[in-house]
Write a protein that holds these residues in place. Structure first.
Motif, PDB file in Angstrom:
ATOM      1  N   GLY A 147       0.725  -1.077   0.110  1.00  0.00           N
ATOM      2  CA  GLY A 147       0.002   0.011   0.068  1.00  0.00           C
ATOM      3  C   GLY A 147       1.010   1.408  -0.102  1.00  0.00           C
ATOM      4  N   ILE A 148       0.329   2.323  -0.119  1.00  0.00           N
ATOM      5  CA  ILE A 148       0.938   3.568   0.023  1.00  0.00           C
ATOM      6  C   ILE A 148       0.250   4.456   1.167  1.00  0.00           C
ATOM      7  CG2 ILE A 148       1.564   3.893  -2.302  1.00  0.00           C
ATOM      8  CD1 ILE A 148      -0.518   5.788  -2.919  1.00  0.00           C
ATOM      9  N   ALA A 149       1.000   5.272   1.682  1.00  0.00           N
ATOM     10  CA  ALA A 149       0.672   6.240   2.743  1.00  0.00           C
ATOM     11  C   ALA A 149       1.683   7.562   3.173  1.00  0.00           C
ATOM     12  CB  ALA A 149       0.434   5.520   3.949  1.00  0.00           C
ATOM     13  N   THR A 150       1.159   8.547   3.714  1.00  0.00           N
ATOM     14  CA  THR A 150       2.192   9.646   4.316  1.00  0.00           C
ATOM     15  C   THR A 150       2.704   9.194   5.412  1.00  0.00           C
ATOM     16  OG1 THR A 150       0.188  10.870   4.840  1.00  0.00           O
ATOM     17  CG2 THR A 150       1.178  11.223   2.728  1.00  0.00           C
ATOM     18  N   ASP A 151       1.949   8.300   6.314  1.00  0.00           N
ATOM     19  CA  ASP A 151       2.414   7.954   7.629  1.00  0.00           C
ATOM     20  C   ASP A 151       2.183   6.552   7.929  1.00  0.00           C
ATOM     21  OD1 ASP A 151       2.584   7.650  10.353  1.00  0.00           O
ATOM     22  OD2 ASP A 151       1.586   9.276  10.816  1.00  0.00           O
ATOM     23  N   ARG A 203       2.768  11.664  -4.676  1.00  0.00           N
ATOM     24  CA  ARG A 203       1.704  10.609  -4.467  1.00  0.00           C
ATOM     25  C   ARG A 203       2.070   9.786  -5.647  1.00  0.00           C
ATOM     26  NH1 ARG A 203      -4.328  10.029  -2.271  1.00  0.00           N
ATOM     27  NH2 ARG A 203      -4.863   7.989  -3.012  1.00  0.00           N
ATOM     28  N   SER A 204       2.114  10.395  -6.827  1.00  0.00           N
ATOM     29  CA  SER A 204       2.287   9.948  -8.161  1.00  0.00           C
ATOM     30  C   SER A 204       3.217   8.780  -8.101  1.00  0.00           C
ATOM     31  CB  SER A 204       2.266  10.913  -9.188  1.00  0.00           C
ATOM     32  OG  SER A 204       2.729  10.354 -10.622  1.00  0.00           O
ATOM     33  N   ALA A 205       4.536   9.238  -7.994  1.00  0.00           N
ATOM     34  CA  ALA A 205       5.610   8.256  -8.079  1.00  0.00           C
ATOM     35  C   ALA A 205       5.318   6.929  -6.944  1.00  0.00           C
ATOM     36  CB  ALA A 205       6.992   9.176  -7.497  1.00  0.00           C
ATOM     37  N   ALA A 206       4.679   7.509  -5.738  1.00  0.00           N
ATOM     38  CA  ALA A 206       4.242   6.182  -4.670  1.00  0.00           C
ATOM     39  C   ALA A 206       3.560   5.172  -5.550  1.00  0.00           C
ATOM     40  CB  ALA A 206       4.014   6.732  -3.628  1.00  0.00           C
ATOM     41  N   SER A 207       2.362   5.702  -6.069  1.00  0.00           N
ATOM     42  CA  SER A 207       1.376   4.955  -6.888  1.00  0.00           C
ATOM     43  C   SER A 207       1.930   4.068  -7.786  1.00  0.00           C
ATOM     44  CB  SER A 207       0.329   5.918  -7.536  1.00  0.00           C
ATOM     45  OG  SER A 207      -0.334   6.413  -6.338  1.00  0.00           O
ATOM     46  N   LYS A 208       2.868   4.663  -8.736  1.00  0.00           N
ATOM     47  CA  LYS A 208       3.583   3.863  -9.779  1.00  0.00           C
ATOM     48  C   LYS A 208       4.387   2.909  -9.322  1.00  0.00           C
ATOM     49  CE  LYS A 208       3.412   7.951 -13.128  1.00  0.00           C
ATOM     50  NZ  LYS A 208       4.026   8.846 -13.679  1.00  0.00           N
TER      51      LYS A 208
END
Length: 86
Positions: free
Chosen positions: A18-22, A56-61
């Motif tokens: 998954g992705i998150a900021t925290d 977010r874009s880089a993390a999603s990719k």
């Protein structure tokens, strides 16, 4: 603000990505059954790896690319990340 891709090991041995900021806050939500549908039925047992991205874009990719890997390759990626941190 940085975004992170994280990999969790679940109680059945599966790996959730998954992705998150925290990540710590998100992991706590997953552990309480409030993070994602998958982790409600496959509770996480530990964080395997965390990868930082500038947006977010880089993390999603990166998340999408990691989700395409086999479980064996995901574990190898986590092991590589742990080795690089030492």
């Amino acid at each position: 603000m940085s975004w992170f891709v994280y990999l969790l090991e679940c109680n059945d041995g599966s790996i959730y990505t998954g992705i998150a900021t925290d990540v710590e806050k998100r992991y706590a939500a997953h552990c309480m059954g409030k993070g994602a549908r998958y982790t409600k039925s496959h509770p996480p047992t530990q964080i395997l790896a965390v990868f930082e991205h500038e947006n977010r874009s880089a993390a999603s990719k990166a998340e999408y690319a990691i989700k395409q890997l086999t479980a064996q390759k995901k574990r190898a990626l986590c092991q590589q990340e742990m080795t690089e941190q030492l």
